[in-house]
Design a protein around this motif. Structure first.
Motif, PDB file in Angstrom:
ATOM      1  N   VAL A  12      39.349  38.147  54.542  1.00 23.38           N
ATOM      2  CA  VAL A  12      39.469  39.530  54.066  1.00 23.38           C
ATOM      3  C   VAL A  12      40.379  39.575  52.837  1.00 23.38           C
ATOM      4  CG1 VAL A  12      40.418  41.805  54.638  1.00 23.38           C
ATOM      5  CG2 VAL A  12      38.936  40.634  56.269  1.00 23.38           C
ATOM      6  N   ILE A  13      41.489  38.839  52.886  1.00 17.94           N
ATOM      7  CA  ILE A  13      42.409  38.797  51.738  1.00 17.94           C
ATOM      8  C   ILE A  13      41.719  38.179  50.529  1.00 17.94           C
ATOM      9  CG2 ILE A  13      44.546  37.750  50.877  1.00 17.94           C
ATOM     10  CD1 ILE A  13      45.681  38.097  53.719  1.00 17.94           C
ATOM     11  N   ILE A  14      41.025  37.085  50.732  1.00 19.62           N
ATOM     12  CA  ILE A  14      40.298  36.431  49.628  1.00 19.62           C
ATOM     13  C   ILE A  14      39.249  37.387  49.056  1.00 19.62           C
ATOM     14  CG2 ILE A  14      38.702  34.543  49.052  1.00 19.62           C
ATOM     15  CD1 ILE A  14      41.561  33.625  49.370  1.00 19.62           C
ATOM     16  N   GLY A  15      38.547  38.091  49.912  1.00 19.22           N
ATOM     17  CA  GLY A  15      37.537  39.058  49.455  1.00 19.22           C
ATOM     18  C   GLY A  15      38.157  40.182  48.648  1.00 19.22           C
ATOM     19  N   GLY A  16      39.312  40.685  49.087  1.00 20.18           N
ATOM     20  CA  GLY A  16      40.011  41.742  48.365  1.00 20.18           C
ATOM     21  C   GLY A  16      40.454  41.286  46.988  1.00 20.18           C
ATOM     22  N   ILE A  17      41.006  40.082  46.912  1.00 21.98           N
ATOM     23  CA  ILE A  17      41.427  39.543  45.621  1.00 21.98           C
ATOM     24  C   ILE A  17      40.223  39.351  44.706  1.00 21.98           C
ATOM     25  CG2 ILE A  17      42.445  37.517  44.487  1.00 21.98           C
ATOM     26  CD1 ILE A  17      44.288  37.251  46.949  1.00 21.98           C
ATOM     27  N   SER A  18      39.142  38.830  45.264  1.00 17.45           N
ATOM     28  CA  SER A  18      37.926  38.626  44.468  1.00 17.45           C
ATOM     29  C   SER A  18      37.381  39.944  43.949  1.00 17.45           C
ATOM     30  CB  SER A  18      36.845  37.936  45.306  1.00 17.45           C
ATOM     31  OG  SER A  18      37.289  36.672  45.722  1.00 17.45           O
ATOM     32  N   ALA A  19      37.370  40.963  44.774  1.00 25.66           N
ATOM     33  CA  ALA A  19      36.871  42.273  44.355  1.00 25.66           C
ATOM     34  C   ALA A  19      37.752  42.849  43.247  1.00 25.66           C
ATOM     35  CB  ALA A  19      36.837  43.224  45.554  1.00 25.66           C
ATOM     36  N   SER A  22      37.060  40.903  40.052  1.00 23.14           N
ATOM     37  CA  SER A  22      35.737  41.272  39.530  1.00 23.14           C
ATOM     38  C   SER A  22      35.784  42.632  38.844  1.00 23.14           C
ATOM     39  CB  SER A  22      34.705  41.313  40.661  1.00 23.14           C
ATOM     40  OG  SER A  22      34.595  40.056  41.269  1.00 23.14           O
ATOM     41  N   TYR A  23      36.469  43.578  39.440  1.00 23.33           N
ATOM     42  CA  TYR A  23      36.589  44.911  38.855  1.00 23.33           C
ATOM     43  C   TYR A  23      37.279  44.834  37.492  1.00 23.33           C
ATOM     44  CZ  TYR A  23      37.999  49.755  38.171  1.00 23.33           C
ATOM     45  OH  TYR A  23      38.188  51.002  37.648  1.00 23.33           O
ATOM     46  N   VAL A  24      38.370  44.058  37.429  1.00 27.53           N
ATOM     47  CA  VAL A  24      39.108  43.936  36.162  1.00 27.53           C
ATOM     48  C   VAL A  24      38.252  43.242  35.113  1.00 27.53           C
ATOM     49  CG1 VAL A  24      41.101  42.798  35.060  1.00 27.53           C
ATOM     50  CG2 VAL A  24      41.398  44.004  37.217  1.00 27.53           C
ATOM     51  N   LEU A  25      37.555  42.177  35.507  1.00 25.73           N
ATOM     52  CA  LEU A  25      36.767  41.411  34.536  1.00 25.73           C
ATOM     53  C   LEU A  25      35.513  42.169  34.070  1.00 25.73           C
ATOM     54  CD1 LEU A  25      37.004  37.828  36.070  1.00 25.73           C
ATOM     55  CD2 LEU A  25      38.209  38.717  34.062  1.00 25.73           C
ATOM     56  N   LEU A  26      34.912  42.951  34.938  1.00 30.73           N
ATOM     57  CA  LEU A  26      33.664  43.630  34.577  1.00 30.73           C
ATOM     58  C   LEU A  26      33.892  44.989  33.909  1.00 30.73           C
ATOM     59  CD1 LEU A  26      31.536  42.779  37.725  1.00 30.73           C
ATOM     60  CD2 LEU A  26      31.437  41.708  35.471  1.00 30.73           C
ATOM     61  N   ASN A  27      35.030  45.601  34.099  1.00 34.36           N
ATOM     62  CA  ASN A  27      35.307  46.915  33.518  1.00 34.36           C
ATOM     63  C   ASN A  27      36.143  46.715  32.258  1.00 34.36           C
ATOM     64  OD1 ASN A  27      36.206  49.494  32.910  1.00 34.36           O
ATOM     65  ND2 ASN A  27      36.282  50.101  35.070  1.00 34.36           N
ATOM     66  N   LYS A  28      35.559  46.995  31.103  1.00 37.33           N
ATOM     67  CA  LYS A  28      36.201  46.726  29.821  1.00 37.33           C
ATOM     68  C   LYS A  28      37.492  47.545  29.665  1.00 37.33           C
ATOM     69  CE  LYS A  28      35.450  46.651  24.868  1.00 37.33           C
ATOM     70  NZ  LYS A  28      34.589  46.924  23.766  1.00 37.33           N
ATOM     71  N   ASN A  29      37.470  48.813  30.013  1.00 38.10           N
ATOM     72  CA  ASN A  29      38.641  49.680  29.870  1.00 38.10           C
ATOM     73  C   ASN A  29      39.805  49.157  30.727  1.00 38.10           C
ATOM     74  OD1 ASN A  29      40.177  51.870  29.050  1.00 38.10           O
ATOM     75  ND2 ASN A  29      39.418  53.199  30.682  1.00 38.10           N
ATOM     76  N   THR A  30      39.527  48.800  31.962  1.00 31.93           N
ATOM     77  CA  THR A  30      40.550  48.268  32.865  1.00 31.93           C
ATOM     78  C   THR A  30      41.073  46.937  32.344  1.00 31.93           C
ATOM     79  OG1 THR A  30      39.441  49.327  34.739  1.00 31.93           O
ATOM     80  CG2 THR A  30      41.043  47.630  35.261  1.00 31.93           C
ATOM     81  N   ARG A  31      40.162  46.095  31.856  1.00 31.11           N
ATOM     82  CA  ARG A  31      40.538  44.789  31.315  1.00 31.11           C
ATOM     83  C   ARG A  31      41.493  44.971  30.127  1.00 31.11           C
ATOM     84  NH1 ARG A  31      35.626  42.740  30.850  1.00 31.11           N
ATOM     85  NH2 ARG A  31      35.365  43.454  28.713  1.00 31.11           N
ATOM     86  N   GLU A  32      41.189  45.918  29.228  1.00 31.81           N
ATOM     87  CA  GLU A  32      42.042  46.149  28.055  1.00 31.81           C
ATOM     88  C   GLU A  32      43.426  46.665  28.480  1.00 31.81           C
ATOM     89  OE1 GLU A  32      39.751  48.812  25.649  1.00 31.81           O
ATOM     90  OE2 GLU A  32      38.473  47.209  24.868  1.00 31.81           O
ATOM     91  N   LYS A  33      43.469  47.575  29.464  1.00 32.36           N
ATOM     92  CA  LYS A  33      44.755  48.077  29.960  1.00 32.36           C
ATOM     93  C   LYS A  33      45.572  46.953  30.590  1.00 32.36           C
ATOM     94  CE  LYS A  33      43.555  52.887  30.951  1.00 32.36           C
ATOM     95  NZ  LYS A  33      43.390  53.901  32.014  1.00 32.36           N
ATOM     96  N   THR A  34      44.890  46.113  31.360  1.00 34.96           N
ATOM     97  CA  THR A  34      45.580  45.008  32.021  1.00 34.96           C
ATOM     98  C   THR A  34      46.156  44.047  30.992  1.00 34.96           C
ATOM     99  OG1 THR A  34      44.077  45.180  33.911  1.00 34.96           O
ATOM    100  CG2 THR A  34      45.332  43.144  33.714  1.00 34.96           C
ATOM    101  N   VAL A  35      45.377  43.722  29.979  1.00 35.34           N
ATOM    102  CA  VAL A  35      45.850  42.817  28.923  1.00 35.34           C
ATOM    103  C   VAL A  35      47.045  43.446  28.200  1.00 35.34           C
ATOM    104  CG1 VAL A  35      45.231  41.771  26.706  1.00 35.34           C
ATOM    105  CG2 VAL A  35      43.653  41.617  28.634  1.00 35.34           C
ATOM    106  N   THR A  36      46.966  44.746  27.933  1.00 39.88           N
ATOM    107  CA  THR A  36      48.068  45.443  27.258  1.00 39.88           C
ATOM    108  C   THR A  36      49.332  45.398  28.112  1.00 39.88           C
ATOM    109  OG1 THR A  36      46.485  46.932  26.185  1.00 39.88           O
ATOM    110  CG2 THR A  36      48.785  47.638  26.242  1.00 39.88           C
ATOM    111  N   TYR A  37      49.207  45.673  29.409  1.00 41.86           N
ATOM    112  CA  TYR A  37      50.366  45.643  30.300  1.00 41.86           C
ATOM    113  C   TYR A  37      50.957  44.239  30.389  1.00 41.86           C
ATOM    114  CZ  TYR A  37      49.072  50.338  31.894  1.00 41.86           C
ATOM    115  OH  TYR A  37      48.769  51.675  31.953  1.00 41.86           O
TER     116      TYR A  37
END
Length: 132
Positions: A12-19, A22-37
């Motif tokens: 379950v923990i591995i699945g949560g981390i993977s999800a 995946s969300y960060v890598l597939l969502n461009k807006n989230t990815r850009e915010k994460t890189v900025t932070y």
């Protein structure tokens, strides 16, 4: 926990981390915010480490002085506590002596009162004893 419950929790923990990844890598807006932070965090750590390196001697001096002051205060407090303990012991002894003296005085007063209240057998002119 049993072995099967531990394995289930692990997956379950591995699945949560993977999800989340995946969300960060597939969502461009989230990815850009994460890189900025992450860049801001790295910059903050870099500036902080540079500040510490530049002011290393002053920081050591401040820490040393603060430690010396704290040690001095602890020593003074320790001496004060010893003095308080000594005076408290003396006060206890004095109070005990005072209580003993008060008890003795009270007993003497009781005895004196009993003596005064006890009738005396005084002889009369005729030779008879008379209670007063």
């Amino acid at each position: 926990m049993t072995k099967s419950k531990k394995q289930w929790t692990f997956w379950v923990i591995i699945g949560g981390i993977s999800a989340a990844l995946s969300y960060v890598l597939l969502n461009k807006n989230t990815r850009e915010k994460t890189v900025t932070y992450v860049k801001e965090g790295a910059q903050f750590v870099d500036e902080t480490s540079r500040f510490v390196k530049d002011n290393q001697e002053e920081i050591r001096t401040l820490i040393r002085e603060t430690t010396d002051k704290v040690n001095a205060l602890v020593n003074v407090a320790s001496r004060d506590v010893e003095e308080i303990a000594k005076h408290t012991s003396h006060l206890k002894t004095t109070a005990t002596d005072f209580i003993d003296t008060a008890k003795t005085a009270a007993n003497e007063l009781k005895h004196q009162k009993q003596v005064e209240e006890t009738p005396l057998d005084l002889p009369t002119e005729t030779g008879e004893k008379k209670n007063v």
